[in-house]
Design an enzyme around this catalytic site. Structure first.
Site, PDB file in Angstrom:
ATOM      1  CG  HIS A  46      17.714 -14.947 -11.887  1.00  0.00           C
ATOM      2  ND1 HIS A  46      18.698 -15.217 -10.962  1.00  0.00           N
ATOM      3  CD2 HIS A  46      17.684 -16.018 -12.708  1.00  0.00           C
ATOM      4  CE1 HIS A  46      19.253 -16.378 -11.224  1.00  0.00           C
ATOM      5  NE2 HIS A  46      18.666 -16.890 -12.281  1.00  0.00           N
ATOM      6  CD  GLU A  72      -3.350   0.236   1.949  1.00  0.00           C
ATOM      7  OE1 GLU A  72      -3.105   0.486   3.142  1.00  0.00           O
ATOM      8  OE2 GLU A  72      -4.438  -0.247   1.578  1.00  0.00           O
ATOM      9  CE  LYS A 132     -11.483   2.415   1.338  1.00  0.00           C
ATOM     10  NZ  LYS A 132     -10.801   3.339   2.245  1.00  0.00           N
TER      11      LYS A 132
END
Lengths: 428, 428
Positions: B301, B269, B401
């Site tokens: 890698h 985050e 949201k």
């Protein structure tokens, strides 16, 4: 299991797969299906895994554990010898399945201090019968039962190969013994005694788990268009070829959290070879929207998100509340909220041009988890075929095992010497 | 916390960092340290997090929860409002800290069915007081307590901002209320009331947690060479620039499993921005040697492995056994076995030219977890400075949201409309 791959198409995501590319992929899938189907018919190593829903006898497992009277199970195993059993019982909401799948003494002490030995069966699983972690834990557990005056021989089930120390012990102590099936690598063995002894002791309907697996097996066809399992494997490979090196596996069901862990082993150990393989990142919806989603949306275009949910579940009302800005919650259930967040997260990834695949199962129950396990095994085998890797081996883990044995056993292996030669650069 | 970065050098790993590059990096670290130190002095947004070991009053938290008499705690929060508390109590081996940090109705039903309400305190945490998941869960929990005839107002502690529905509720019901500190994003708030109320109720020495944090804070210096926290952040960035896009975080201590989850939030985050950021992959030693290690050694890698262990722990003897090939186990403890596996895995990565960093703490206890939390926060802030990202925000999560609120609340947001326009491509 059903799939929606709409958000993995190049009209939505970058990278994504074009419908033309899907058509070409479909030809390769048809070829690979022939190999897989032949492997199943001939019970070839690895491919035999997909036969387990047919070859495993639920009644045989139930008979073997019939003498065990227990309210709880302690599984002693590691990797593929533990994850299948944990995945199945967690999917069924079981709280009394404990695991020793690590050798952390503090965690072991805590677990054994809290365990009611009298009512807890021991489910010890090791194909070779010599796995260091499992044998060490089993010795510790036996000792703890003895110290508590509880007869472990009356409540122990052994699942192992034909020979080896565990097989000998089972014979000596006349313990119920079940076989690790031939031709099945550990991570593909969930639908054998390896994964089913624990739920059988705890009274679950393991035949229904096998039924779910059977349905998944019977739905394997030669075309992406009507085979969700193969479509998942093929899409993951197509995306990997386009730079999608991480597969974030995000079930929207807490009971599937261990399934994400099982998937991570399946994917990493089967496909992580020859400089290839997606890195599985375990996540959990909706919780990880508040943790990983920022990265999945705003980070590199190198990650696909696999969003998994059941289409039906037990629900719970959210009580009404008379607070401004929160009233909307009171008209909903927790399930409504979770579904809204699932769809919102899926769309938010698409809005950021990030690919995702939607996986749906009917319900997280015996049938559903059996279906998921076999579907993703088939997906993984398909992916391995398309990638041209040896899906069923794990050669890269031997080095560390030799090193640990050398360090602990006093045997001077080359690997142990390399450990001692470590290049140090300490910052304190 | 101590570091060994030897196996991240280019003499060992590909990619790796040369000692010349380290010198250059050290100049950038010195500059960034100035910014960070000034931010701390001025309590600037985000940087203020590193002041928490000074500004948080353990006595204040203890006084606030003094009236709560409980053997267990149920934390209701999500993301940064839950992970800190979970990380601290798990590190201390606590089994009676329960969480509602998701909105899965089946998991919620199971948890509430099993909970002894009478002896369980409620620790509800939301900075805004409007977090949908947390408020929905809190409404459900209150209702369950009431249905059981247990007075929730006698056993609830609220941690929230100055205003908002939770603050009002706390005033109305005269509940103990603690503040989410100013200038501290949720994922950096573990060493405030957000993370410390739960361990305080459960009787742990939260002053010692702050002490550990203080030690980490005091060890921040301007040079990689004597600052493990900054060295970790700087090395991770240097490796990311060289193609290491995944950071597999692998503690060898079960009690640190939630710490790996906390790290995953912190890293993803804070740094997953502007097309940058390492993907954190959570792993657990020794268990995941039997799962992820094949990929880490034989895959691309593009992965560094962060190996974390305590240098001291409570141990447990492995009982002697008279079986050929297993006798070596009987001379060891579980801790010996775990340490051998740690070193073997570390060396096996080096033998495959894969970079790793070793992180050691003295012990997994109050002091140790406080040290780790603040050290990794400082590492993350240093990484953010070097990457040039806005470490303390999470703008990419707003879209989802808004969509969820639109879907559930009937408010027709543009995001909700986008959800309904989903491109479908179903495979059944």
């Amino acid at each position: 299991m059903q799939l929606d791959i709409g958000n993995a198409l190049d009209s939505v995501a970058t990278p994504g797969v074009s419908t033309d590319a899907l058509d070409r992929l479909d030809d390769a899938v048809a070829d690979a299906h022939e190999t897989i189907a032949a492997g199943m018919s001939n019970a070839r190593f690895g491919y035999a895994s997909l036969n387990l829903p047919e070859t495993t006898s639920a009644a045989g497992i139930e008979r073997a554990v019939d003498s065990i009277d227990a309210d709880a199970v302690l599984t002693v195993g590691i990797g593929g010898s533990a994850l299948g059993a944990k995945t199945i019982t967690a999917a069924l909401g079981e709280a009394n399945h404990f695991l020793l799948d690590n050798v952390d003494p503090e965690a072991t002490n805590r677990l054994l201090d809290a365990l009611d030995f009298e009512s807890t069966a021991i489910n010890v699983v090791s194909k070779s019968g010599t796995t260091a972690e499992t044998l060490a834990n089993f010795l510790v557990v036996r000792d703890a039962y003895e110290a508590a005056g509880v007869d472990w021989t009356e409540r122990t089930v052994v699942t192992t190969g034909e020979s080896g120390p565990l097989a000998e012990l089972a014979a000596e102590e006349e313990l119920p013994k079940l076989a690790v099936p031939d031709g099945v690598p550990g991570r593909f063995s969930a639908l054998s005694a390896v994964g089913l002894v624990a739920p059988a002791i705890l009274g679950y309907d393991i035949e229904a788990v096998l039924d779910g697996g059977r349905e998944a097996r019977d739905s394997l066809t030669e075309s992406i268009d009507d085979c969700p399992a193969y479509a998942y494997g093929a899409l993951a490979v197509a995306l990997e070829r386009r730079g999608v090196h991480t597969n974030a596996f995000m079930p929207y069901a807490e009971a599937l959290e261990p399934f994400a862990e099982w998937f991570a082993q399946l994917w990493a150990e089967s496909l992580g070879k020859d400089g290839q393989g997606q890195t599985p990142a375990r996540a959990l919806g909706a919780t990880d929207q508040h943790s990983q989603l920022q990265l999945y949306r705003a980070g590199r275009h190198d990650t696909m998100v696999t969003l998994v949910r059941p289409t039906a579940r037990d629900d719970r009302e959210i009580p009404a509340v008379d607070v401004e800005g929160l009233a909307y919650l009171g008209d909903a259930t927790l399930g409504d909220l979770l579904d809204a967040e699932f769809e919102a997260t899926e769309a938010s990834l698409a809005a950021a041009d990030k690919p995702s695949i939607r996986v749906e199962l009917d319900r997280v129950d015996e049938h559903g988890i059996g279906d998921l396990l076999v579907s993703f095994e088939a997906a993984c085998i398909m992916a391995g075929e398309l990638m041209g890797v040896e899906t069923f081996t794990q050669p890269a883990v031997e080095w560390g095992k030799n090193a640990a044995r050398g360090l602990l056993g006093g045997e001077e292996t080359a690997e142990a010497a390399a450990v001692r030669d470590k290049r140090e650069y300490r910052i304190e």
